[in-house]
Write an enzyme that holds these catalytic residues in place. Structure first.
Site, PDB file in Angstrom:
ATOM      1  N   HIS A   1     -13.045   2.886   0.895  1.00 36.21           N
ATOM      2  CA  HIS A   1     -13.074   1.674   2.080  1.00 36.21           C
ATOM      3  C   HIS A   1     -13.568   0.288   1.483  1.00 36.21           C
ATOM      4  O   HIS A   1     -13.967  -0.619   2.242  1.00 36.21           O
ATOM      5  CB  HIS A   1     -13.761   2.049   3.428  1.00 36.21           C
ATOM      6  CG  HIS A   1     -13.193   3.273   4.177  1.00 36.21           C
ATOM      7  ND1 HIS A   1     -13.818   4.199   4.622  1.00 36.21           N
ATOM      8  CD2 HIS A   1     -11.946   3.326   4.407  1.00 36.21           C
ATOM      9  CE1 HIS A   1     -12.909   5.012   5.428  1.00 36.21           C
ATOM     10  NE2 HIS A   1     -11.900   4.507   5.115  1.00 36.21           N
TER      11      HIS A   1
ATOM     12  N   MET B   1      -9.000   9.209  18.570  1.00 40.44           N
ATOM     13  CA  MET B   1     -10.252   8.930  19.428  1.00 40.44           C
ATOM     14  C   MET B   1      -9.675   8.519  20.828  1.00 40.44           C
ATOM     15  O   MET B   1     -10.483   8.553  21.940  1.00 40.44           O
ATOM     16  CB  MET B   1     -11.176   7.921  19.143  1.00 40.44           C
ATOM     17  CG  MET B   1     -12.637   7.653  19.502  1.00 40.44           C
ATOM     18  SD  MET B   1     -13.440   9.374  19.780  1.00 40.44           S
ATOM     19  CE  MET B   1     -14.492   9.216  18.301  1.00 40.44           C
TER      20      MET B   1
ATOM     21  N   ARG C   1      -2.681  -1.942  -3.207  1.00 43.13           N
ATOM     22  CA  ARG C   1      -3.919  -1.322  -2.899  1.00 43.13           C
ATOM     23  C   ARG C   1      -3.935  -0.094  -3.719  1.00 43.13           C
ATOM     24  O   ARG C   1      -2.857   0.619  -3.994  1.00 43.13           O
ATOM     25  CB  ARG C   1      -4.014  -0.882  -1.501  1.00 43.13           C
ATOM     26  CG  ARG C   1      -5.259  -0.086  -1.234  1.00 43.13           C
ATOM     27  CD  ARG C   1      -4.820   1.110   0.145  1.00 43.13           C
ATOM     28  NE  ARG C   1      -5.985   1.611   0.136  1.00 43.13           N
ATOM     29  CZ  ARG C   1      -6.026   2.852   0.868  1.00 43.13           C
ATOM     30  NH1 ARG C   1      -4.902   3.366   1.510  1.00 43.13           N
ATOM     31  NH2 ARG C   1      -7.203   3.648   1.141  1.00 43.13           N
TER      32      ARG C   1
ATOM     33  N   LYS D   1       3.145   0.917   3.022  1.00 43.69           N
ATOM     34  CA  LYS D   1       2.886  -0.372   4.163  1.00 43.69           C
ATOM     35  C   LYS D   1       2.907  -1.542   3.250  1.00 43.69           C
ATOM     36  O   LYS D   1       2.455  -1.689   2.212  1.00 43.69           O
ATOM     37  CB  LYS D   1       1.402  -0.134   4.675  1.00 43.69           C
ATOM     38  CG  LYS D   1       1.233   0.893   5.847  1.00 43.69           C
ATOM     39  CD  LYS D   1      -0.099   1.254   6.109  1.00 43.69           C
ATOM     40  CE  LYS D   1      -0.797   0.024   6.711  1.00 43.69           C
ATOM     41  NZ  LYS D   1      -2.339   0.595   7.113  1.00 43.69           N
TER      42      LYS D   1
ATOM     43  N   ASN E   1     -12.544  -0.988  18.702  1.00 40.94           N
ATOM     44  CA  ASN E   1     -12.186  -0.654  20.229  1.00 40.94           C
ATOM     45  C   ASN E   1     -13.066   0.117  20.988  1.00 40.94           C
ATOM     46  O   ASN E   1     -12.770   0.040  22.254  1.00 40.94           O
ATOM     47  CB  ASN E   1     -10.859  -0.131  19.874  1.00 40.94           C
ATOM     48  CG  ASN E   1      -9.735  -0.901  19.476  1.00 40.94           C
ATOM     49  OD1 ASN E   1      -9.481  -1.947  20.062  1.00 40.94           O
ATOM     50  ND2 ASN E   1      -9.270  -0.737  18.235  1.00 40.94           N
TER      51      ASN E   1
ATOM     52  N   GLU F   1      -7.667  -5.724   5.712  1.00 39.31           N
ATOM     53  CA  GLU F   1      -7.614  -5.258   4.188  1.00 39.31           C
ATOM     54  C   GLU F   1      -6.505  -5.929   3.522  1.00 39.31           C
ATOM     55  O   GLU F   1      -6.613  -6.531   2.344  1.00 39.31           O
ATOM     56  CB  GLU F   1      -7.397  -3.709   4.138  1.00 39.31           C
ATOM     57  CG  GLU F   1      -8.794  -3.014   4.474  1.00 39.31           C
ATOM     58  CD  GLU F   1      -8.494  -1.523   4.277  1.00 39.31           C
ATOM     59  OE1 GLU F   1      -7.928  -1.039   5.401  1.00 39.31           O
ATOM     60  OE2 GLU F   1      -8.757  -0.815   3.527  1.00 39.31           O
TER      61      GLU F   1
ATOM     62  N   ASN G   1       0.860  -1.175  -0.063  1.00 45.16           N
ATOM     63  CA  ASN G   1      -0.060  -0.027  -0.026  1.00 45.16           C
ATOM     64  C   ASN G   1       0.880   1.282  -0.111  1.00 45.16           C
ATOM     65  O   ASN G   1       1.403   1.558   1.134  1.00 45.16           O
ATOM     66  CB  ASN G   1      -1.123  -0.063   1.228  1.00 45.16           C
ATOM     67  CG  ASN G   1      -1.462   1.151   1.404  1.00 45.16           C
ATOM     68  OD1 ASN G   1      -1.776   1.913   0.464  1.00 45.16           O
ATOM     69  ND2 ASN G   1      -2.608   1.038   2.482  1.00 45.16           N
TER      70      ASN G   1
ATOM     71  N   ARG H   1     -11.018  15.271   8.646  1.00 43.57           N
ATOM     72  CA  ARG H   1     -12.110  15.611   7.935  1.00 43.57           C
ATOM     73  C   ARG H   1     -13.564  16.017   8.424  1.00 43.57           C
ATOM     74  O   ARG H   1     -13.877  15.171   9.263  1.00 43.57           O
ATOM     75  CB  ARG H   1     -12.142  14.396   6.791  1.00 43.57           C
ATOM     76  CG  ARG H   1     -10.840  14.055   6.156  1.00 43.57           C
ATOM     77  CD  ARG H   1     -11.365  13.011   5.068  1.00 43.57           C
ATOM     78  NE  ARG H   1      -9.831  12.444   4.488  1.00 43.57           N
ATOM     79  CZ  ARG H   1      -9.869  11.274   4.598  1.00 43.57           C
ATOM     80  NH1 ARG H   1     -10.879  10.259   4.733  1.00 43.57           N
ATOM     81  NH2 ARG H   1      -8.703  10.528   3.991  1.00 43.57           N
TER      82      ARG H   1
HETATM   83  P1  AMP Z   1      -7.511   3.232  12.069  1.00 41.17           P
HETATM   84  O1  AMP Z   1      -7.248   4.099  10.915  1.00 41.17           O
HETATM   85  O2  AMP Z   1      -8.226   1.984  11.653  1.00 41.17           O
HETATM   86  O3  AMP Z   1      -6.183   2.404  12.406  1.00 41.17           O
HETATM   87  O4  AMP Z   1      -8.151   3.922  13.246  1.00 41.17           O
HETATM   88  C1  AMP Z   1      -7.446   4.681  13.885  1.00 41.17           C
HETATM   89  C2  AMP Z   1      -8.374   5.477  15.065  1.00 41.17           C
HETATM   90  O5  AMP Z   1      -8.746   4.206  15.789  1.00 41.17           O
HETATM   91  C3  AMP Z   1      -7.823   6.285  15.883  1.00 41.17           C
HETATM   92  O6  AMP Z   1      -8.841   7.556  16.061  1.00 41.17           O
HETATM   93  C4  AMP Z   1      -7.592   5.692  17.174  1.00 41.17           C
HETATM   94  O7  AMP Z   1      -7.615   6.602  18.291  1.00 41.17           O
HETATM   95  C5  AMP Z   1      -8.795   4.708  17.313  1.00 41.17           C
HETATM   96  N1  AMP Z   1      -8.682   3.831  18.243  1.00 41.17           N
HETATM   97  C6  AMP Z   1      -7.586   2.780  18.290  1.00 41.17           C
HETATM   98  N2  AMP Z   1      -7.879   2.202  19.470  1.00 41.17           N
HETATM   99  C7  AMP Z   1      -8.742   2.637  20.431  1.00 41.17           C
HETATM  100  C8  AMP Z   1      -9.395   2.355  21.494  1.00 41.17           C
HETATM  101  N3  AMP Z   1      -8.803   1.428  22.306  1.00 41.17           N
HETATM  102  N4  AMP Z   1     -10.245   3.324  22.037  1.00 41.17           N
HETATM  103  C9  AMP Z   1     -10.852   4.244  21.228  1.00 41.17           C
HETATM  104  N5  AMP Z   1     -10.232   4.491  19.800  1.00 41.17           N
HETATM  105  C10 AMP Z   1      -9.201   3.796  19.659  1.00 41.17           C
END
Ligand code: AMP
Length: 395
Positions: free
Chosen positions: A176, A280, A87, A17, A331, A381, A10, A237
């Site tokens: 996605h 998050m 990708r 990646k 999560n 993915e 990717n 965004r």
């Molecule tokens: P991704 O792009 O799928 O890797 O997701 C990234 C997002 O997942 C970020 O906003 C992270 O803060 C969130 N994230 C990962 N682990 C947690 C967790 N345990 N609780 C809340 N948000 C999470």
């Protein structure tokens, strides 16, 4: 036949990646990330069962970085690599499925550059580098947009004059797709329902976020559009805003289009609303401590997500359940709980203990008795790209 090995790549503008996927193994024998490509700080991080290692590759371009990665991949593959899956962000209307990369298909990806001016050139530089290094290996392109090519015109057309679609390709494409396809199939497997006779609402919530209506294994509607900016509140965004915001900011503040585009893509979303972070996890901690920006960002994120899911239900003939995936979806029990609190009219009711259990890769059903199904399904993915590559090799 021994289990086959596929390298999944990717390529971003300054990153690669990669993951080696073996069809018989649940975990990847080798994976990693090359960062800061094209700069003095360029570095490749490798991760395998043997541990983690970082190798500096100052000023390496995509090809030079891949040339460092490939011998280790071949080594981890026991000297036998069967194919490479790439990708590709934007396949436009040309690609409705993954495809073998040939001179002709590469020309079609080039032709889509105006639809993804940042992403497709980076994807192409990775593809060309891999072809130069491994000219004899089959290489496959897997498109983020392809899954959504089953959307009907009433879902993909914007209400603007037709020539913009017919002559310039202005329509909703969605993104996605590889993740949404993977988790909707997994949801059917996990519940014992036939994919070709099932209806799912799916929320992919990572740094980028989108919802999708998946009927009988096909996308019927999705929240992202011509670009990944449309739809939900995301890390940085904005998602949907009034389209007249551009004119308003230009007229009142004198901002040009580049500045407004940067604001909506890089400074908005969770980051803009909270004034604190796009992450998050950080916002969850700050919200628990009563930070007003974090509280607001969380509330807007969940409400807009629920609203989008309810809207997506219009694309379905039947509703078997709702699937959460992506870093936040997999999560954050708090996001799932708050969002579902807005969706009671669709028949969703959470089991709080099951919801709390499903984090860090734990998948499962989290609905209370009498509720429609609610699932947490970790996305993969890389695995889906490898499966597509293997399917094309078999064909
Ligand atoms: P991704 O792009 O799928 O890797 O997701 C990234 C997002 O997942 C970020 O906003 C992270 O803060 C969130 N994230 C990962 N682990 C947690 C967790 N345990 N609780 C809340 N948000 C999470």
């Amino acid at each position: 036949m021994p289990a086959r090995n596929i390298l999944v790549i990717n390529c971003g503008s300054s990153s690669i990646k990669f993951a080696l996927v073996n069809e018989a193994q649940a975990t990847f024998p080798l994976q990693g990330l090359a960062e800061c490509i094209g700069t003095a700080e360029a570095v490749i991080h490798f991760e395998s069962a043997a541990g983690k290692e970082s190798v500096k590759v100052p000023n390496a371009d995509h090809q030079a970085a891949l040339a460092q990665i490939l011998p280790r991949v071949e080594d981890a593959a026991g000297g036998h690599l069967d194919g490479i899956g790439h990708r590709v962000v934007h396949g436009g209307e040309k690609f409705f499925a993954s495809t073998l990369l040939t001179d002709e298909t590469l020309a079609s990806i080039e032709a889509n550059i105006q639809l993804a001016p940042l992403h497709n050139p980076a994807n192409l530089s990775g593809i060309h580098a891999a072809i130069n290094l491994f000219p004899e290996l089959p290489q496959v392109g897997v498109f983020d947009t392809a899954f959504h090519q089953t959307m009907p015109p009433h879902a993909y057309r914007y209400a603007i004059p037709g020539f913009l679609y017919e002559e310039h390709g202005v329509r909703r494409y969605g993104f996605h797709g590889t993740s949404l396809r993977f988790v909707s199939r997994r949801a059917a497997e996990m519940t014992g329902l036939p994919v070709e006779n099932s209806g799912w609402l799916v929320a992919h919530l990572g740094n980028g976020c989108s919802t999708c209506a998946v009927q009988n294994g096909e996308s019927r509607d999705t929240s992202m559009g011509l670009t990944p900016l449309e739809g939900l509140v995301m890390g940085t965004r904005s998602g949907d805003v009034d389209p007249s915001l551009h004119y308003f900011l230009n007229r009142t503040l004198g901002w040009d289009l580049a500045k407004i585009d940067n604001l909506l893509n890089k400074e908005s979303g969770l980051k803009g609303l909270s004034g604190l972070s796009n992450d998050m996890r950080t916002l969850a901690d700050a919200r628990n401590a009563g930070h007003p920006g974090a509280v607001l960002a969380f509330e807007v994120f969940c409400y807009r997500l629920a609203k989008s899911l309810a809207a997506m239900s219009c694309g379905l003939d039947s509703l078997d359940g709702l699937v959460f995936t992506g870093g936040i979806g997999e999560n954050s029990a708090a996001v799932r709980q708050r969002t579902l609190g807005h969706l009671k009219l669709l028949g969703f009711k959470l089991d709080d203990a099951a919801n709390a259990r499903c984090t860090r890769g734990v998948s499962g059903e989290i609905q209370a008795e009498g509720s429609r199904r609610i699932l947490v399904v970790p996305t993969n993915e890389e695995r889906q790209i490898a499966l597509d590559t293997l399917a094309l090799l078999d064909a």
